[in-house]
Design an enzyme around this catalytic site. Structure first.
Site, PDB file in Angstrom:
ATOM      1  N   GLY A   1       0.802  -1.059  -0.039  1.00 20.66           N
ATOM      2  CA  GLY A   1      -0.083   0.059   0.010  1.00 20.66           C
ATOM      3  C   GLY A   1       0.822   1.275   0.111  1.00 20.66           C
ATOM      4  O   GLY A   1       1.871   1.349   0.636  1.00 20.66           O
TER       5      GLY A   1
ATOM      6  N   GLY B   1       5.230  -2.701   3.408  1.00 22.04           N
ATOM      7  CA  GLY B   1       5.024  -3.506   4.729  1.00 22.04           C
ATOM      8  C   GLY B   1       5.511  -4.770   4.539  1.00 22.04           C
ATOM      9  O   GLY B   1       6.409  -5.360   4.187  1.00 22.04           O
TER      10      GLY B   1
ATOM     11  N   GLY C   1       4.721  -7.859   4.139  1.00 28.40           N
ATOM     12  CA  GLY C   1       4.433  -8.668   3.030  1.00 28.40           C
ATOM     13  C   GLY C   1       5.492  -8.395   2.103  1.00 28.40           C
ATOM     14  O   GLY C   1       6.125  -9.380   1.540  1.00 28.40           O
ATOM     15  N   SER C   2       5.698  -7.268   1.695  1.00 24.10           N
ATOM     16  CA  SER C   2       6.592  -6.837   0.703  1.00 24.10           C
ATOM     17  C   SER C   2       8.226  -7.172   1.291  1.00 24.10           C
ATOM     18  O   SER C   2       8.988  -7.708   0.501  1.00 24.10           O
ATOM     19  CB  SER C   2       6.662  -5.353   0.429  1.00 24.10           C
TER      20      SER C   2
ATOM     21  N   ASP D   1      -0.439   2.254   9.024  1.00 23.47           N
ATOM     22  CA  ASP D   1      -0.803   1.513  10.108  1.00 23.47           C
ATOM     23  C   ASP D   1      -0.044   1.478  11.356  1.00 23.47           C
ATOM     24  O   ASP D   1      -0.762   1.228  12.355  1.00 23.47           O
ATOM     25  CB  ASP D   1      -1.414   0.163   9.699  1.00 23.47           C
TER      26      ASP D   1
ATOM     27  N   MET E   1      -8.766   3.284   9.398  1.00 23.50           N
ATOM     28  CA  MET E   1      -8.229   2.263   9.012  1.00 23.50           C
ATOM     29  C   MET E   1      -7.086   1.673   9.985  1.00 23.50           C
ATOM     30  O   MET E   1      -7.152   2.438  11.108  1.00 23.50           O
ATOM     31  CB  MET E   1      -7.294   2.502   7.646  1.00 23.50           C
TER      32      MET E   1
ATOM     33  N   HIS F   1      -9.829   5.700   2.197  1.00 21.02           N
ATOM     34  CA  HIS F   1      -8.581   6.051   1.716  1.00 21.02           C
ATOM     35  C   HIS F   1      -8.030   7.220   1.653  1.00 21.02           C
ATOM     36  O   HIS F   1      -7.092   7.779   1.276  1.00 21.02           O
ATOM     37  CB  HIS F   1      -8.530   5.415   0.071  1.00 21.02           C
TER      38      HIS F   1
ATOM     39  N   THR G   1       7.725  24.818  23.786  1.00 19.85           N
ATOM     40  CA  THR G   1       7.870  26.052  22.989  1.00 19.85           C
ATOM     41  C   THR G   1       8.341  25.449  21.563  1.00 19.85           C
ATOM     42  O   THR G   1       8.702  24.550  21.268  1.00 19.85           O
ATOM     43  CB  THR G   1       9.414  26.403  23.635  1.00 19.85           C
TER      44      THR G   1
ATOM     45  N   MET H   1      11.283  31.205  12.650  1.00 20.82           N
ATOM     46  CA  MET H   1      11.489  31.809  14.032  1.00 20.82           C
ATOM     47  C   MET H   1      12.317  30.675  14.684  1.00 20.82           C
ATOM     48  O   MET H   1      12.968  29.618  14.091  1.00 20.82           O
ATOM     49  CB  MET H   1      10.225  31.695  14.919  1.00 20.82           C
TER      50      MET H   1
END
Length: 739
Positions: free
Chosen positions: A18, A111, A113-114, A159, A201, A291, A524, A568
């Site tokens: 994803g 993720g 799986g990849s 996720d 999700m 999505h 701050t 700043m």
């Protein structure tokens, strides 16, 4: 160079699974870092499908090819599912395409799986090459030149469900989208006295739902890791009604998409809506965010995180030997860490297995201490009223005061202080108008509903200023603390607040009423106080800066222009450096370094050369106190004069808009969690008879207390900043990322 420590020939980078905001920043960092080290780098389009297809889907990259991707959502490389890569033939084709280009190291952004697929590919690599040699597709010499496949993984997932890292790339942006939507819903819900059921999700991980609940004051939460009790529906209705009875005009029930009951039955938004309508007659609406949570420009944090991890991934590939276990690059606290890749995948999958086995305590344990603590805090602050005070507990009187400039998140701190303090049975007091109000006795006792609605508001409802008591004001302050019987004090603020708290602490021997525990909480935008690496408010300011710079970028590209943007920070360059990294600035000027004529000359020549070769935008970030002589106006005039016909120059002084706006999810959540730690500290001191005072902050990746007595030794005597600024370690990274 020995074979064991041989550098990769070329590096490939791909995004898979994803899409997640920040993936483009990670790809950019990989490319810039690899080229910085003189290594060819290839972008692999369309995930694993591009790897096995080859051809134009695998392209050699240069840093200039990444000029326009840092601020874009999704992944410009594309991502796609590839069933063919799951086969041996598919992986063999991928190996051939890689060897043809000399790629023998991969950075995979995706993720679990990849990353699992990438590790299988790595394990098979020697055999795949042997098969390619046997078939004549590659030569034995080519196979011998690339004996192993080095692999590192980065987690790109909204996720935030991967072990081995506190945050995954994309999770912070998704949380921004959810919080923005829920803030908008609360206004319409309040107008009509409605209840909204919001589904977010997260698959089997409740992180987004839990943190969104903390950041938006959701009234009920349902997450996979902690299913509700058997009578959850009736308890939810009782809690919603109790809120209505005390005057709450709106209610929000937040449900994670993987939520279920103790028997494993899914809990849907439709089911919740039906229960509320039947039992309470509530006017109820459902909002499924879907999505949209994945979309849009990445937040400042996701850009920074992805840049940090992408750079670290290449550095890891350069130092790994050929036998090194593949690593996942992640973040713990504020530190980059590496963990064996498949160990992280296994532990991630173990959480889902615990949930499936109904071992919910085990699932919560694996999610980590921060997750459990956040859930515990939420259970308290979302109640309709404080729990009854146990008999015999002493009702200590605690006060909260702000000091220094306004900082987003201050209202969240007061809200959490009031509700968590009341829930302990303490009397809670809010000091109006900072330490000037403490001196004057402008002190108000607070009730549970006095802070209703404060969760999303910027600014400081009880007021703040930079007044630091001294002389007679110390005696007057001591009198007021005695008169109001204050037993402990939380100072939530910045530089002047720390000075004021230390002054009171320093005079405790002279005034008995000042001999109380005091704890300082960093709030701050400048991130310039000691005892912490990160201050509440700075994340909101960074997001404000990055959003404005994105608009400036569009304007500048259209006209071939250099913009000098002033941010700043006073004497601290944190906002300048982090916003420069997050926006892709060519040059960043910091007060810690100053500006020299030689550096300006070099920068002008570099910009001119870039515009001669097709550059359309120049972006300079200057911290407001970077140099007393070379001001923003001076720099703009200089670049305008020297740009000639190549480019013009404009300035943008962002000013106090950096202090304004609604606090970011990060600042809301951490203001709440830090306040809880402050109350715990005061409770421990008071209930044990102690009188220690401290500064709370993020150090070495975790929250720690530092003795307030050491304050003078931790600050720069010549500038408004701490002596130690660990974020300056990122200065070298900014140089690598500039072009």
């Amino acid at each position: 160079m020995s074979e064991v420590h041989r550098r990769p020939a070329s590096i490939g980078v791909l995004t898979s699974g994803g899409d997640a905001p920040g993936m483009n920043a990670a790809v950019r960092a990989v490319i810039c870092t690899a080229v910085h080290h003189g290594i060819d780098v290839y972008a692999i389009h369309e995930g694993y499908r591009g790897l096995l297809t080859g051809g134009p889907l695998i392209q050699r990259m240069e840093p200039e090819d990444t000029d326009t991707i840092l601020h874009r959502g999704g992944t410009t490389l594309g991502t796609a599912r590839s069933q063919e890569f799951r086969t041996r033939d598919g992986r063999r084709s991928a190996a051939r395409n890689m060897v043809d280009r000399g790629i023998d190291a991969l950075v995979v952004i995706g993720g679990d799986g990849s990353l699992t697929g990438a590790d299988i590919f790595r394990q098979e690599w020697p055999d795949l090459l042997a098969e390619l040699v046997d078939s004549g597709d590659i030569s034995a010499d080519a196979a011998g030149a690339h004996p192993v496949l080095r692999l590192v993984g980065l987690v790109g997932s909204i996720d935030n469900d991967m072990s081995g890292t506190d945050m995954t790339i994309g999770a912070d942006t998704a949380l921004h989208r959810i919080v923005e939507a829920m803030d908008a819903l609360r206004s319409t819900a309040s107008s009509h006295q409605r209840t909204f059921v919001v589904e977010v999700m997260g698959r089997q991980c409740g992180y987004l739902a839990l943190m969104a609940s903390l950041a938006t004051a959701a009234n009920w939460l349902l997450i996979p890791e902690q299913p509700p009790a058997e009578d959850w529906a009736m308890q939810m209705c009782r809690d919603i009604k109790a809120g209505r009875d005390i005057g709450r005009r709106q209610s929000v029930v937040l449900v994670a998409e993987g939520a279920h009951d103790t028997h494993g039955n899914p809990i849907t938004a439709d089911h919740i809506k039906t229960m509320l309508e039947q039992e309470l007659g509530e006017d109820t609406r459902i909002t499924i965010l879907g999505h949209v949570q994945r979309g849009g420009a990445p937040s400042a944090f996701d850009r920074y995180l992805a840049t940090l991890l992408g750079h670290a991934a290449v550095e890891r590939l350069l130092t790994d030997g050929v036998d090194t276990t593949p690593q996942l690059i992640g973040l713990r606290g504020n530190r980059v860490v590496t963990t064996p890749l498949m160990d992280c995948v296994a532990q991630t999958q173990a959480v889902a297995e615990r949930i499936k086995a109904k071992d919910y305590d085990g699932a919560m344990l694996l999610r980590g201490g921060s997750f459990r603590q956040s859930y515990k805090i939420l259970q308290t602050i979302q109640q309709a009223a404080a729990r009854p005070t146990p008999a015999g507990r002493h009702r200590f009187r605690l006060a909260i005061v702000h000091g220094g400039g306004p900082s987003p998140g201050m209202n969240n701190a007061v809200r959490a202080f009031v509700r968590l303090g009341l829930d302990r049975g303490y009397t809670v007091l809010a000091v109006q108008n900072g330490f000037r109000g403490l001196r004057d006795g402008d002190i108000q006792e607070m009730g549970w509903m006095d802070v209703s609605g404060w969760v999303s508001d910027g600014g400081a409802e009880i007021g703040t200023n930079r007044f630091v008591p001294s002389g007679e004001a110390i005696a007057q302050t001591a009198e007021q603390i005695a008169a109001h019987r204050i037993d402990g004090l939380v100072m939530a603020g910045g530089w002047a607040g720390y000075q004021a708290a230390h002054e009171l602490h320093r005079h405790r021997g002279q005034y008995r009423s000042l001999d109380i525990p005091i704890v300082c909480m960093p709030m701050t935008i400048n991130n310039d106080v000691p005892g912490t690496e990160l201050s509440i408010g700075s994340d909101t300011a960074l997001n404000s800066i990055v959003a404005d710079v994105d608009k400036i970028r569009q304007s500048a590209v259209a006209t071939r222009r250099v913009f000098v943007v002033e941010v700043m920070g006073r004497d601290c360059g944190y906002l300048a450096l982090l916003s420069g990294l997050s926006s892709g600035a060519e040059r960043i000027y910091l007060p810690e370094e100053g500006i020299t004529l030689d550096s300006l000359t070099a920068d002008i020549h570099t910009l001119a050369e870039g515009f001669r070769t097709g550059k359309r935008l120049g972006l300079i970030i200057r911290s407001e106190h970077a140099d007393a002589v070379y001001t923003t106006g001076f720099l703009t005039s200089l670049f305008e004069k020297e740009g000639g016909d190549l480019f013009d120059a404009r300035q943008a002084i962002l000013g106090h808009i950096q202090e304004g706006g609604d606090p970011s999810p990060f600042d809301r959540i951490h203001a709440t969690s830090l306040t809880a730690r402050c109350i715990e500290f005061l409770a421990e001191q008071l209930e044990s008879g102690g009188r220690a005072s401290a500064m709370l902050g993020f150090q070495s990746g975790r929250l720690q207390f530092t003795d307030l007595t050491s304050y003078p030794t931790l600050i720069d005597p010549h500038a408004q900043r701490p002596l130690e600024q660990r974020w300056m370690d990122r200065r070298g990274l900014a140089e690598i990322m500039r072009r």
